[in-house]
Design a protein around this motif. Sequence first.
Motif, short mmCIF file in Angstrom:
data_model
loop_
_atom_site.label_atom_id
_atom_site.label_comp_id
_atom_site.label_asym_id
_atom_site.label_seq_id
_atom_site.Cartn_x
_atom_site.Cartn_y
_atom_site.Cartn_z
N GLU A 31 4.37 -7.32 -3.11
CA GLU A 31 4.11 -5.90 -2.89
C GLU A 31 2.67 -5.49 -3.13
O GLU A 31 2.26 -4.41 -2.73
CB GLU A 31 5.05 -5.07 -3.78
N PRO A 34 -1.64 -5.52 1.18
CA PRO A 34 -1.48 -4.42 2.15
C PRO A 34 -0.28 -4.59 3.07
O PRO A 34 0.34 -3.61 3.45
CB PRO A 34 -2.80 -4.46 2.92
N ASN A 35 0.02 -5.82 3.47
CA ASN A 35 1.23 -6.08 4.26
C ASN A 35 1.93 -7.28 3.64
O ASN A 35 1.55 -8.43 3.86
CB ASN A 35 0.91 -6.35 5.73
N PRO A 282 0.81 -0.46 15.21
CA PRO A 282 1.17 -0.02 13.86
C PRO A 282 2.67 0.20 13.71
O PRO A 282 3.33 0.73 14.60
CB PRO A 282 0.42 1.31 13.72
N TYR A 323 -7.09 -3.00 10.38
CA TYR A 323 -6.37 -1.76 10.60
C TYR A 323 -6.60 -1.27 12.03
O TYR A 323 -7.32 -1.89 12.81
CB TYR A 323 -6.82 -0.71 9.58
N GLU A 346 -9.47 1.72 6.15
CA GLU A 346 -8.13 1.55 5.61
C GLU A 346 -7.30 2.79 5.88
O GLU A 346 -7.77 3.91 5.69
CB GLU A 346 -8.20 1.27 4.11
N SER A 347 -6.08 2.60 6.34
CA SER A 347 -5.24 3.73 6.70
C SER A 347 -3.80 3.48 6.28
O SER A 347 -3.43 2.36 5.92
CB SER A 347 -5.31 4.01 8.20
N THR A 348 -3.01 4.53 6.36
CA THR A 348 -1.61 4.44 5.93
C THR A 348 -0.68 4.01 7.05
O THR A 348 0.52 3.85 6.81
CB THR A 348 -1.14 5.80 5.39
N ASP A 349 -1.20 3.82 8.27
CA ASP A 349 -0.31 3.44 9.37
C ASP A 349 -0.11 1.94 9.49
O ASP A 349 0.48 1.45 10.45
CB ASP A 349 -0.79 4.02 10.71
N GLY A 350 -0.59 1.19 8.50
CA GLY A 350 -0.24 -0.21 8.45
C GLY A 350 -1.41 -1.17 8.56
O GLY A 350 -2.41 -0.89 9.22
N ALA A 351 -1.28 -2.31 7.88
CA ALA A 351 -2.29 -3.36 7.90
C ALA A 351 -1.73 -4.59 8.61
O ALA A 351 -0.54 -4.88 8.52
CB ALA A 351 -2.70 -3.72 6.47
#
Length: 472
Positions: A31, A34-35, A282, A323, A346-351
């Motif tokens: 966890e 990032p992914n 994403p 990203y 860096e963003s919250t829509d996925g790495a």
Amino acid sequence: PTSEPTSEPTSEPTSEPTPEPTFAPTPAPTETRPNPRSAWMSGKHGVGYRLPGGVNWNSVNYNATLLAEQLKDSPVSYIIVGLSSGAFGDRYLAPHSILTDLSPGSTPKELDPVTFNAYESLTLTGLTDRDIFDEILTAMDDVGIRVIAYMAAQGPAMLKAGEVLAYDYNNESPYVDSCALCPELTGIDTCECAPSVHLWKKYVLEEYGSNDDSTLMTAYAEKIVAEYVQRYGDRVAGYWFDQGSASHANATAIRAAVAQHNPNAAIAINNGLKVPLLNNNPGIEDFTFGHVTPLKSEKNPPDGCYNYGMVLSAEGSIDGFVYRDVIPYIDYGRADNRPDSITYIESTDGASLAHMFVPTQRSWNFVTESEPTPSTVWNVRQAQEWQARVVRAGGAWTWNVPRCGCAGCDCTLENDPTGNSKINDADWEFLLEVFEELDSVQAPWTFNATNCDCCSSGVSDSRYTWGCPNTC
């Protein structure tokens, strides 16, 4: 091969029961990365190759143990291997509850390699099914190598290639009588159809009430992908889906099918910008598909400067992950500007883990007469530099290699037809040479945006000259 094999197999089949294998499951996500699904690939390198699906000389003679023995004790951590017949979605390396009955030649059977004749008509109904992909999983587990399944998302409908390239088009297969089936399936008195494609579409129509392209894409995810993912569960570490554009695949449905039965599996979708590496999808992808700039029928070498932007992408990644947002946002593979670095936001829509998928040869699956070995395509130092820079940045690098028995390959199969299971000799020797000094190669880097193979004869498109001098 142009003729049937005549030699004895390397080992006699046995009727003795074999113990049930114990498999190392796909690791639970970490966890802190990032992914977490693709974090295990970070800093790793692997190989990829294809094997024709269905019933054919190659599948009948295949022996996964030989490949495992070749890879054992090497630095290879994983293999991307076809569950489908390479980019063709009409054949597979394992039985399927629907396809095997609809089109018997589309999945493997247990056949005697000594008596098998690839050009002779044979009734397949009633023969024992063979799961070659399961054999590959078992062999790779025995040597500690993880498996990523390559699948053609165009599916049995052949939505991208068209039915003319299906295995049973116009009586191309000795196991399918197109002349007898096509009139009934198409309403036209012709042999020129692929019964496997039409039978699949007929099945989808009966099950879903429609067989338009959108429904065929959904059916592929729910009927083909879901069954295989459920069967193999966490024995498969990931999936690499070809033909992932919205015209040929429902990526959301594919993601759901994989997540339902193997939630820890990492997914790549061949859809979107190639250079720079991006999270093109994403919420769906976990590692970049990494497909190098199109080889254009062998005219654009894989070590060309137009692919150098992928190396810079890995180095500009955040802990090995890329990203959706990048500065500047431009297709570096087709641009004149030559940035020294690539920056991600860096963003919250996925790495997505930065991954490159690179052929050793000028083509993906065979060897050309003009380029018989990788050393005539790749400078070993360049291969070491690019690969080292990607994996040290936390990305992953996959060498796609031709298999023994492919067109132009240099393996000797006359006395051992199962030798077609291994990586082509010259390509494996090249990889061993690359691996030998991979850990020690250091900057200053020789092969950068102003010194790589962009001046090879036959480069087909002036737009693919990023980083090249004006004259060669």
